[in-house]
Design a protein around this motif. Structure first.
Motif, short mmCIF file in Angstrom:
data_model
loop_
_atom_site.label_atom_id
_atom_site.label_comp_id
_atom_site.label_asym_id
_atom_site.label_seq_id
_atom_site.Cartn_x
_atom_site.Cartn_y
_atom_site.Cartn_z
N ASP A 1 0.83 -1.20 0.00
CA ASP A 1 0.00 0.00 0.00
C ASP A 1 0.86 1.26 0.00
O ASP A 1 0.59 2.21 -0.73
N TYR A 2 1.89 1.25 0.84
CA TYR A 2 2.79 2.40 0.92
C TYR A 2 3.50 2.63 -0.41
O TYR A 2 3.54 3.75 -0.93
N VAL A 3 4.04 1.56 -0.99
CA VAL A 3 4.79 1.68 -2.24
C VAL A 3 3.87 2.13 -3.38
O VAL A 3 4.21 3.03 -4.16
N ARG A 4 2.68 1.55 -3.46
CA ARG A 4 1.74 1.94 -4.53
C ARG A 4 1.33 3.39 -4.41
O ARG A 4 1.25 4.11 -5.41
N ALA A 5 1.07 3.83 -3.18
CA ALA A 5 0.63 5.22 -2.99
C ALA A 5 1.74 6.19 -3.38
O ALA A 5 1.49 7.18 -4.07
N LYS A 6 2.97 5.92 -2.95
CA LYS A 6 4.08 6.81 -3.27
C LYS A 6 4.40 6.80 -4.77
O LYS A 6 4.65 7.85 -5.38
N TYR A 7 4.38 5.61 -5.36
CA TYR A 7 4.66 5.47 -6.79
C TYR A 7 3.59 6.20 -7.61
O TYR A 7 3.89 6.99 -8.52
N ALA A 8 2.33 5.94 -7.28
CA ALA A 8 1.23 6.56 -8.03
C ALA A 8 1.24 8.08 -7.86
O ALA A 8 0.94 8.82 -8.82
#
Length: 302
Positions: A134-141
């Motif tokens: 969730d953290y990685v997807r949010a930051k990437y997006a």
């Protein structure tokens, strides 16, 4: 509200027991999806300094203006001179402005992740109903979305100006659609590379320098080798050399499949067969950077 009610001590006993009135939380629990959306929106706002100090807004807003001003000037010239076409293709604009885009990635990728690493707040995120993915997807997006805004805005300016200049609607619509596809791939690729590099160090300054070095040195090295290959009449090698820089990767994809004119020496862009390799390289890099970020933050969150 906490209530402090000391109980009466027994004779000769100096111990105090206080009832501080802790209560269980009985409000709504919004869960992972809400936490992920909140992290995404805050990270996206932070990429342009919104909700932060005035000093934090200066650089991203300045770079946004620098990206849009040349497009506005081109539009003004096209309208004033009643030109039959825009001076720059939609697919070429991001390649021309790649230095500004690289500077934006270098400044905002460390801002997105380095502070969490420096202040050791990443484990706090994972103590709530939010997981590493969730953290990685949010930051990437968030960073990819910020880059898309940066690169798509001047294309919209060009498109509106082209319509005001009464250029062919079908041609301009096709051109801007191709340009938007190109900058979407560019945003995903640059965001992944920037975040992977920035996540290695909690020092923001080191992260900025490293991102600039990777994006600019790779581009300079590739274009130099391509120029040497052209001088040596090794034109067949020029498209393959372009696989080793993010900027030339995007150039190769759009020249092979989006009708763009290649910026490679002599205009020797990849063929359709070579373009397939370019597309696979771009998608592979995007997937690889996402995977590396997951591995990195699984270790950090332990």
């Amino acid at each position: 509200m906490a209530v402090d009610q000391p109980l009466a001590p027994r004779p000769g006993d100096q111990t105090r027991i206080h009832n501080i009135g802790y209560r269980n939380y009985d409000g709504p629990r919004l869960g992972r999806a809400y936490a992920r959306r909140s992290l995404y929106s805050q990270s996206l706002r932070g990429a342009y300094g919104l909700g932060r100090s005035v000093k934090s807004k200066v650089l991203p807003m300045l770079l946004f203006v620098v990206m849009c001003v040349p497009a506005a000037i081109m539009v003004a010239v096209a309208v004033a001179t009643k030109a039959k076409d825009l001076p720059v293709d939609y697919t070429r604009y991001a390649i021309i402005m790649q230095a500004v885009i690289s500077l934006y990635v270098a400044s905002q990728a460390p801002q997105s992740v380095s502070r969490d690493l420096r202040f050791k707040t990443v484990p706090l995120y994972f103590s709530r109903p939010i997981e590493t993915a969730d953290y990685v997807r949010a930051k990437y997006a968030a960073l990819a979305s910020a880059l898309f805004v940066l690169t798509a805005a001047p294309l919209i300016v060009l498109y509106v100006g082209a319509l005001l200049a009464k250029l062919d609607f079908a041609d301009q619509t096709e051109g801007v659609a191709q340009g938007l596809v190109s900058v979407t791939l560019l945003s995903l690729l640059f965001a992944g590379i920037g975040l992977v590099i920035a996540s290695v160090t909690p020092r923001r300054g080191f992260g900025i320098a490293a991102v600039i070095a990777v994006l600019t040195i790779s581009y300079g090295a590739v274009t130099t080798l391509q120029a040497i290959a052209e001088n040596q009449d090794a034109t067949n090698a020029i498209p393959w050399i372009g696989l080793f820089s993010p900027v030339t990767l995007i150039d190769g994809v759009q020249s092979a499949f989006l009708g763009a004119t290649s910026a490679f020496p002599g205009g020797t862009g990849p063929s359709h067969g070579q373009g397939v390799v370019y597309v696979l390289a771009v998608l592979g890099l995007i997937a690889a950077t996402y995977g590396l970020l997951l591995r990195r933050y699984r270790k950090v969150g332990l």
